[in-house]
Design an enzyme around this catalytic site. Structure first.
Site, PDB file in Angstrom:
ATOM      1  N   HIS A 163       0.819  -1.227   0.000  1.00 21.98           N
ATOM      2  CA  HIS A 163       0.000   0.000   0.000  1.00 21.98           C
ATOM      3  C   HIS A 163       0.848   1.271   0.000  1.00 21.98           C
ATOM      4  O   HIS A 163       0.296   2.375  -0.021  1.00 21.98           O
ATOM      5  CB  HIS A 163      -0.928   0.024   1.223  1.00 21.98           C
ATOM      6  CG  HIS A 163      -1.904  -1.111   1.259  1.00 21.98           C
ATOM      7  ND1 HIS A 163      -2.723  -1.415   0.188  1.00 21.98           N
ATOM      8  CD2 HIS A 163      -2.190  -2.032   2.220  1.00 21.98           C
ATOM      9  CE1 HIS A 163      -3.474  -2.471   0.493  1.00 21.98           C
ATOM     10  NE2 HIS A 163      -3.165  -2.868   1.720  1.00 21.98           N
ATOM     11  N   HIS A 201      -6.222  -7.403  -0.287  1.00 21.01           N
ATOM     12  CA  HIS A 201      -6.391  -5.966  -0.563  1.00 21.01           C
ATOM     13  C   HIS A 201      -5.695  -5.600  -1.864  1.00 21.01           C
ATOM     14  O   HIS A 201      -4.625  -6.138  -2.177  1.00 21.01           O
ATOM     15  CB  HIS A 201      -5.782  -5.125   0.566  1.00 21.01           C
ATOM     16  CG  HIS A 201      -6.384  -5.371   1.900  1.00 21.01           C
ATOM     17  ND1 HIS A 201      -5.875  -6.287   2.800  1.00 21.01           N
ATOM     18  CD2 HIS A 201      -7.475  -4.820   2.504  1.00 21.01           C
ATOM     19  CE1 HIS A 201      -6.617  -6.287   3.898  1.00 21.01           C
ATOM     20  NE2 HIS A 201      -7.595  -5.407   3.746  1.00 21.01           N
TER      21      HIS A 201
HETATM   22 ZN   LIG Z   1      -3.984  -7.222   2.889  1.00 19.80          ZN
END
Ligand SMILES: [Zn+2]
Length: 347
Positions: A163, A201
């Protein structure tokens, strides 16, 4: 297979976590690394200690002012009166502010807002050292693969990285380990490198870092961001830009998707990957698609992870595997062992 770990990982023990307005215990904890080491031991693998990444190595993808922030943020924060124990931003510059001012951020609070995306990346006294250590593991794995010392290598990266953008932390991530591994493989001569992200994610930081690049294909298989972090990106329409147009593939899955749908999505990703003809591969390996995850966005079984390992191993590409998420410490070791066994048997 060579495997790499680092002792500084334990220096990062974040506490702050906010979910739906509730304060919770942070679940990106050192116990995760212990569970993953147990999984490696079950495969007869013991991690070699990787040297921490150097400043020059992480500047291959990360901005100097952001690295200055990570290095000094906690000390500056702690010097404020009545400071909390971790750096957590309470304001971020909005597009309206940025349109009217360069928003030069000189105060610990404005700097925290500028360089973090959310409240899920608290910075403690050991965070920067741990993040540099995790990046070092990813770089060591890429180097082992690039030099032919191993056909595949695994990096026990903690904190995770997918991320993180060039100049922004978020979602438990500070430095983008998988992206740094891909960049290293490029620097060592692989003309085309693919990053395959199977964390539950979307790998938004990795997508952002390679958005305008055609030499690195980014593929992410994840739960539908319309209902899940990172919320604003990870949709199929995002294909890259400029020379990178067509070199980004997002494969969001409906909430509750089980093995069959997840593995079918993986097959789609692998087909795109084969068409790209990469000379090396980075796997951003998260286990939070597991049916036993606290948030349970997806419902993948241990057998599903074994089959994913086999499908990825069958590509027979030089492969650096970087650990991303996965937060149920009771199953992490088993899932890693199952994935690596499937991967190894297929090669
Ligand atoms: Zn994750």
């Amino acid at each position: 297979m060579k495997v790499f770990g680092q002792a500084d990982e334990a220096l990062h023990a974040p506490r702050f976590f906010l979910m739906r307005g509730r304060l919770r215990d942070n679940y990106e904890v050192p116990a995760r690394a212990a569970a993953l080491r147990e999984g490696l031991a079950r495969c007869g693998l013991a991690p070699e200690e990787a040297p921490p990444a150097t400043r020059a190595e992480v500047e291959a993808l990360h901005a100097p002012d952001y690295l200055d922030f990570l290095a000094t943020a906690h000390a500056e924060w702690a010097a404020m009166p009545e400071a909390g124990e971790e750096v957590v931003a309470n304001i971020h510059p909005s597009p309206e502010m940025l349109a009217q001012s360069p928003c030069a951020a000189r105060h610990p609070i404005s700097r925290a807002g500028r360089f973090t995306a959310d409240t899920a990346c608290p910075i403690g006294p050991g965070t920067f050292a741990a993040a540099m250590g995790a990046a070092g593991c990813a770089l060591a794995a890429a180097e082992a693969v690039a030099q032919g010392a191993a056909g595949a290598a695994y990096a026990l990266c903690r904190p995770p990285g997918h991320h993180a953008y060039a100049a922004r932390a978020g979602g438990h991530c500070y430095l983008n380990n998988s992206a740094l591994a891909a960049q290293r493989l490029r620097a060592r001569g692989a003309a085309r490198v693919a990053v395959l992200d199977i964390d539950s994610h979307h790998g938004n930081g990795t997508q952002g870092l390679f958005w305008e690049r055609g030499d690195v294909l980014t593929v992410s298989l994840h739960a539908d961001p319309a209902r899940y972090y990172p919320w604003y990106v990870g949709f199929p329409e995002e294909r890259g830009a400029g020379p990178g147009l067509g070199a980004n593939l997002n494969l969001p899955l409906p909430f509750g998707a089980e093995d069959a749908a997840w593995l079918a999505g993986l097959d789609q990703g692998l087909a795109a990957l084969r068409a790209f003809r990469p000379e090396a591969l980075v796997v951003a390996l998260g286990f939070d698609a597991s049916e036993h995850e606290p948030l349970a966005a997806l419902r993948v079984t241990a057998e599903g992870f074994a089959r994913a390992g086999a499908a990825i191993g069958a590509l027979r590409l030089p492969t650096a595997i970087c650990q991303e998420g996965g937060y149920n410490v009771d199953v992490l070791g088993d899932l890693l062992a199952r994935f690596l066994t499937g991967f190894g048997n297929a090669r």
